[in-house]
Enzyme design. Structure first.
Site, PDB file in Angstrom:
ATOM      1  N   HIS A  61       0.837  -1.204   0.000  1.00 54.62           N
ATOM      2  CA  HIS A  61       0.000   0.000   0.000  1.00 54.62           C
ATOM      3  C   HIS A  61       0.865   1.245   0.000  1.00 54.62           C
ATOM      4  O   HIS A  61       1.581   1.526   0.959  1.00 54.62           O
ATOM      5  CB  HIS A  61      -0.926   0.009   1.216  1.00 54.62           C
ATOM      6  CG  HIS A  61      -2.010   1.048   1.135  1.00 54.62           C
ATOM      7  ND1 HIS A  61      -2.963   1.034   0.143  1.00 54.62           N
ATOM      8  CD2 HIS A  61      -2.287   2.135   1.897  1.00 54.62           C
ATOM      9  CE1 HIS A  61      -3.797   2.051   0.311  1.00 54.62           C
ATOM     10  NE2 HIS A  61      -3.395   2.743   1.356  1.00 54.62           N
ATOM     11  N   HIS A  63       0.904   5.539  -1.385  1.00 51.24           N
ATOM     12  CA  HIS A  63       0.464   6.763  -2.062  1.00 51.24           C
ATOM     13  C   HIS A  63       1.742   7.567  -2.318  1.00 51.24           C
ATOM     14  O   HIS A  63       2.197   8.321  -1.451  1.00 51.24           O
ATOM     15  CB  HIS A  63      -0.489   7.579  -1.202  1.00 51.24           C
ATOM     16  CG  HIS A  63      -1.679   6.830  -0.688  1.00 51.24           C
ATOM     17  ND1 HIS A  63      -2.598   6.240  -1.521  1.00 51.24           N
ATOM     18  CD2 HIS A  63      -2.097   6.589   0.580  1.00 51.24           C
ATOM     19  CE1 HIS A  63      -3.545   5.659  -0.782  1.00 51.24           C
ATOM     20  NE2 HIS A  63      -3.250   5.850   0.486  1.00 51.24           N
ATOM     21  N   GLN A  66       2.622  11.313  -1.399  1.00 51.57           N
ATOM     22  CA  GLN A  66       2.618  11.743  -0.004  1.00 51.57           C
ATOM     23  C   GLN A  66       3.997  11.693   0.643  1.00 51.57           C
ATOM     24  O   GLN A  66       4.213  12.300   1.699  1.00 51.57           O
ATOM     25  CB  GLN A  66       1.613  10.909   0.791  1.00 51.57           C
ATOM     26  CG  GLN A  66       0.175  11.162   0.367  1.00 51.57           C
ATOM     27  CD  GLN A  66      -0.861  10.404   1.181  1.00 51.57           C
ATOM     28  OE1 GLN A  66      -0.560   9.886   2.250  1.00 51.57           O
ATOM     29  NE2 GLN A  66      -2.081  10.343   0.676  1.00 51.57           N
ATOM     30  N   ARG A  87      -5.951  15.013   6.754  1.00 50.76           N
ATOM     31  CA  ARG A  87      -6.413  14.880   5.377  1.00 50.76           C
ATOM     32  C   ARG A  87      -6.580  16.245   4.714  1.00 50.76           C
ATOM     33  O   ARG A  87      -6.285  16.412   3.527  1.00 50.76           O
ATOM     34  CB  ARG A  87      -7.739  14.106   5.335  1.00 50.76           C
ATOM     35  CG  ARG A  87      -8.155  13.717   3.927  1.00 50.76           C
ATOM     36  CD  ARG A  87      -9.463  12.955   3.903  1.00 50.76           C
ATOM     37  NE  ARG A  87     -10.593  13.814   4.215  1.00 50.76           N
ATOM     38  CZ  ARG A  87     -11.863  13.508   3.925  1.00 50.76           C
ATOM     39  NH1 ARG A  87     -12.142  12.348   3.345  1.00 50.76           N
ATOM     40  NH2 ARG A  87     -12.836  14.320   4.238  1.00 50.76           N
ATOM     41  N   TYR A 126      -4.481   7.938  -6.678  1.00 50.58           N
ATOM     42  CA  TYR A 126      -5.752   8.652  -6.825  1.00 50.58           C
ATOM     43  C   TYR A 126      -5.652  10.100  -7.278  1.00 50.58           C
ATOM     44  O   TYR A 126      -6.684  10.776  -7.424  1.00 50.58           O
ATOM     45  CB  TYR A 126      -6.601   8.562  -5.551  1.00 50.58           C
ATOM     46  CG  TYR A 126      -5.986   9.060  -4.270  1.00 50.58           C
ATOM     47  CD1 TYR A 126      -5.998  10.397  -3.926  1.00 50.58           C
ATOM     48  CD2 TYR A 126      -5.449   8.161  -3.356  1.00 50.58           C
ATOM     49  CE1 TYR A 126      -5.480  10.835  -2.724  1.00 50.58           C
ATOM     50  CE2 TYR A 126      -4.928   8.580  -2.144  1.00 50.58           C
ATOM     51  CZ  TYR A 126      -4.941   9.927  -1.836  1.00 50.58           C
ATOM     52  OH  TYR A 126      -4.424  10.347  -0.630  1.00 50.58           O
ATOM     53  N   HIS A 213     -11.780   3.497  -3.730  1.00 55.95           N
ATOM     54  CA  HIS A 213     -11.089   4.154  -2.620  1.00 55.95           C
ATOM     55  C   HIS A 213     -11.582   3.693  -1.264  1.00 55.95           C
ATOM     56  O   HIS A 213     -10.806   3.296  -0.386  1.00 55.95           O
ATOM     57  CB  HIS A 213     -11.238   5.678  -2.725  1.00 55.95           C
ATOM     58  CG  HIS A 213     -10.557   6.417  -1.612  1.00 55.95           C
ATOM     59  ND1 HIS A 213     -11.177   6.672  -0.395  1.00 55.95           N
ATOM     60  CD2 HIS A 213      -9.312   6.952  -1.509  1.00 55.95           C
ATOM     61  CE1 HIS A 213     -10.342   7.327   0.396  1.00 55.95           C
ATOM     62  NE2 HIS A 213      -9.208   7.510  -0.260  1.00 55.95           N
ATOM     63  N   ARG A 216     -17.079   5.072   1.573  1.00 56.30           N
ATOM     64  CA  ARG A 216     -17.603   6.439   1.648  1.00 56.30           C
ATOM     65  C   ARG A 216     -17.380   7.197   0.337  1.00 56.30           C
ATOM     66  O   ARG A 216     -18.071   8.184   0.073  1.00 56.30           O
ATOM     67  CB  ARG A 216     -16.964   7.204   2.804  1.00 56.30           C
ATOM     68  CG  ARG A 216     -15.493   7.507   2.652  1.00 56.30           C
ATOM     69  CD  ARG A 216     -14.966   8.336   3.828  1.00 56.30           C
ATOM     70  NE  ARG A 216     -13.581   8.733   3.623  1.00 56.30           N
ATOM     71  CZ  ARG A 216     -12.528   8.009   3.976  1.00 56.30           C
ATOM     72  NH1 ARG A 216     -12.714   6.835   4.558  1.00 56.30           N
ATOM     73  NH2 ARG A 216     -11.305   8.450   3.756  1.00 56.30           N
ATOM     74  N   HIS A 242      -9.629   0.861   0.905  1.00 55.58           N
ATOM     75  CA  HIS A 242      -9.517   1.316   2.290  1.00 55.58           C
ATOM     76  C   HIS A 242     -10.810   0.942   3.012  1.00 55.58           C
ATOM     77  O   HIS A 242     -11.904   1.192   2.490  1.00 55.58           O
ATOM     78  CB  HIS A 242      -9.422   2.844   2.365  1.00 55.58           C
ATOM     79  CG  HIS A 242      -8.169   3.433   1.827  1.00 55.58           C
ATOM     80  ND1 HIS A 242      -8.171   4.536   0.997  1.00 55.58           N
ATOM     81  CD2 HIS A 242      -6.863   3.121   2.013  1.00 55.58           C
ATOM     82  CE1 HIS A 242      -6.932   4.875   0.709  1.00 55.58           C
ATOM     83  NE2 HIS A 242      -6.116   4.032   1.303  1.00 55.58           N
ATOM     84  N   HIS A 279      -5.997  -1.510   5.938  1.00 60.31           N
ATOM     85  CA  HIS A 279      -6.192  -1.087   7.331  1.00 60.31           C
ATOM     86  C   HIS A 279      -7.141  -2.046   8.062  1.00 60.31           C
ATOM     87  O   HIS A 279      -6.715  -2.787   8.929  1.00 60.31           O
ATOM     88  CB  HIS A 279      -6.668   0.363   7.453  1.00 60.31           C
ATOM     89  CG  HIS A 279      -5.793   1.350   6.771  1.00 60.31           C
ATOM     90  ND1 HIS A 279      -4.453   1.463   7.056  1.00 60.31           N
ATOM     91  CD2 HIS A 279      -6.057   2.265   5.797  1.00 60.31           C
ATOM     92  CE1 HIS A 279      -3.924   2.412   6.297  1.00 60.31           C
ATOM     93  NE2 HIS A 279      -4.863   2.913   5.516  1.00 60.31           N
ATOM     94  N   ASP A 330       2.138   3.166   2.953  1.00 58.44           N
ATOM     95  CA  ASP A 330       1.008   4.088   2.888  1.00 58.44           C
ATOM     96  C   ASP A 330       1.437   5.530   2.639  1.00 58.44           C
ATOM     97  O   ASP A 330       1.818   5.896   1.546  1.00 58.44           O
ATOM     98  CB  ASP A 330       0.179   3.946   4.170  1.00 58.44           C
ATOM     99  CG  ASP A 330      -1.197   4.583   4.074  1.00 58.44           C
ATOM    100  OD1 ASP A 330      -1.461   5.306   3.100  1.00 58.44           O
ATOM    101  OD2 ASP A 330      -2.029   4.365   4.961  1.00 58.44           O
TER     102      ASP A 330
END
Length: 466
Positions: A61, A63, A66, A87, A126, A213, A216, A242, A279, A330
């Site tokens: 995992h 990103h 980041q 976030r 993303y 993603h 939600r 996630h 997670h 992550d």
């Protein structure tokens, strides 16, 4: 003497069944292992590993972008900081990334990963559109930046374009900070068709999957249609999501559906061994059992989960239900395969007030047990042949430095323990190979200096105000 570029001899090697002595390894021109023979004698011209040989660790995992703001959110931005306040800061940073920035950041990150014992990465990608939220002329522009970065560094990649459509359960519209992420389901399936031949062109070093993603961010109809569309394209392609990372997410899911996130997913999707539940921190005993028995991999990211205050995954409960797992970095607050294993074990010790929690009956050395399990689970999540030092798998390997002060004169299994629990965790890595090609020698990647300079320039540009 001419060295055989397709062979290696290790006095000690960690095979899927455990430690073995005097192991001769050979691989073909594609980097697949064709021979793994214990109790051998080094053939003439065969290079010898500098220390115990380990299977390369898949990072399930990531990103990539980041990495450039790791360490820059460690100040209080709200009366009570949380994942959600972090976030908001992440969105501000994501808004400034250009394709050139992303490629430079990802190249350096992948060099770091290789130097830290990771040999492949699942890139949960993303940021899709330009800084105004409009598609690039080539809709695959940023995905191609990641594929090029992985190819330049020499790390295997499972590219997971992210489907992101809503800002909350019940179809809440996305807000401005999410504009670069948003795609329709049809648009995502078009992107996957565009990317499939690009991944195929890199052979076994690249694989394509899909990342809805989160519950939600992807409504039920979109989730169903996207997974069906992916399956029509490639029935074995991996699906990462996630889920149940934060207690607020659990509460919001219950308010929306009357069910907890993992409970809802098990009831509404055909979750199986293709899936990686990233997670999955907050589950009931029933959810642990159902999710583990589905065959899905739990994607645990201990340093990020600690950094964001997510909570602690109950690994003994997961293992008791037969669950597979792997580790990821992550948000890249830490880029270090052994450190993730150490933090995972330490979190279990803190929560249970016990020691050596993740040791097994077959492997009482906890570092050995964790390494073998994380490699197996990570390979499953990556959907690539990187499940360890065995015939048919890729020659993804890490050699420790037997002369490192923390390891010197110890037995091989104790050397691995010292690497995970008693060294600086990258300092004891001597060499690393992916698909049979040496990428790290004496602890350094050939691109280290140039990639680091490009990363620093990209980070400087992205943290400056517009």
């Amino acid at each position: 003497m001419v060295h055989d570029p397709h062979s290696l001899f290790a006095a000690n090697a960690l095979l899927p069944t455990g430690w073995a002595r005097n192991v001769q390894l050979q691989w073909d021109g594609t980097g697949r292992l064709t021979q793994v023979t214990p109790n051998s004698t080094a053939a003439e011209g065969t290079p010898v590993a500098a220390g115990p040989l380990l299977p390369g660790m898949p990072n399930l995992h990531s990103h990539a972008f980041q990495r450039a703001f790791a360490g820059l959110t460690e100040y209080r931005a709200a009366a009570q900081d949380s994942f959600w306040s972090w976030r908001t800061l992440m969105y501000r940073f994501a808004a400034r990334i250009t394709p050139e920035h992303l490629e430079a950041i990802a190249t350096w990150l992948y060099v770091e990963m290789l130097e830290a014992g990771y040999t492949s990465v699942c890139e949960f990608h993303y940021v899709h559109h330009d800084r105004g939220g409009q598609p690039y002329a080539d809709d695959a522009t940023l995905s191609q930046c990641l594929l090029r970065a992985a190819q330049a560094a020499g790390i295997g990649i499972t590219l997971l374009p992210v489907l992101y459509q809503t800002s909350g359960f019940g179809g809440k519209p996305p807000h401005e900070g999410q504009a670069r992420f948003i795609r329709s389901t049809d648009n995502m399936l078009d992107l996957l068709q565009r990317l499939q031949p690009l991944c195929a062109a890199q052979g076994a070093q690249a694989r394509l999957g899909l990342a809805p993603h989160s519950l939600r961010a992807v409504p039920p109809d979109s989730l169903r249609a996207a997974v069906q569309g992916l399956s029509a394209l490639d029935a074995s392609a991996p699906v990462h999501i996630h889920i149940a990372e934060q207690t607020q997410e659990v509460d919001d899911c219950v308010a929306w559906s009357g069910q907890r996130p993992v409970q809802w997913l098990m009831n509404h999707a055909d979750v199986n061994a293709r899936w990686c539940l990233v997670h999955a921190t907050h589950m009931t005993p029933e959810e642990y059992t159902a999710a583990a028995r589905s065959g899905a991999v739990a994607g645990i990211c201990p340093s990020t989960e600690a950094n964001l205050g997510d909570g602690i995954f109950d690994m003994p409960q997961w293992l008791a239900a037969g669950g597979a797992w792997g580790v990821g970095s992550d948000s890249h607050a830490c880029v270090n395969a052994a450190e993730e294993l150490m933090l995972l074990e330490y979190s279990q010790r803190l929560s249970r007030r016990q020691r050596n929690v993740l040791a097994s009956a077959d492997h009482p050395q906890v570092a050995t047990a964790m390494t073998l399990q994380a490699v197996q689970g990570g390979a499953q999540a990556a959907a690539r042949p990187v499940a360890g030092l065995a015939v048919g798998q890729q020659a993804d390997m890490v050699a420790l430095d037997a002369e490192h002060v923390a390891l010197r004169e110890l037995p091989a299994d104790s050397m691995l323990s010292a690497h995970v629990f008693g060294s600086h965790r990258t300092s004891a890595i001597h060499s690393l190979w992916t698909a049979g090609r040496q990428r790290v020698a004496a602890g350094r990647h050939a691109l280290h200096e140039g990639a680091a300079q490009a990363f620093v320039a990209a980070r400087s540009a992205t943290i400056q105000p517009d």
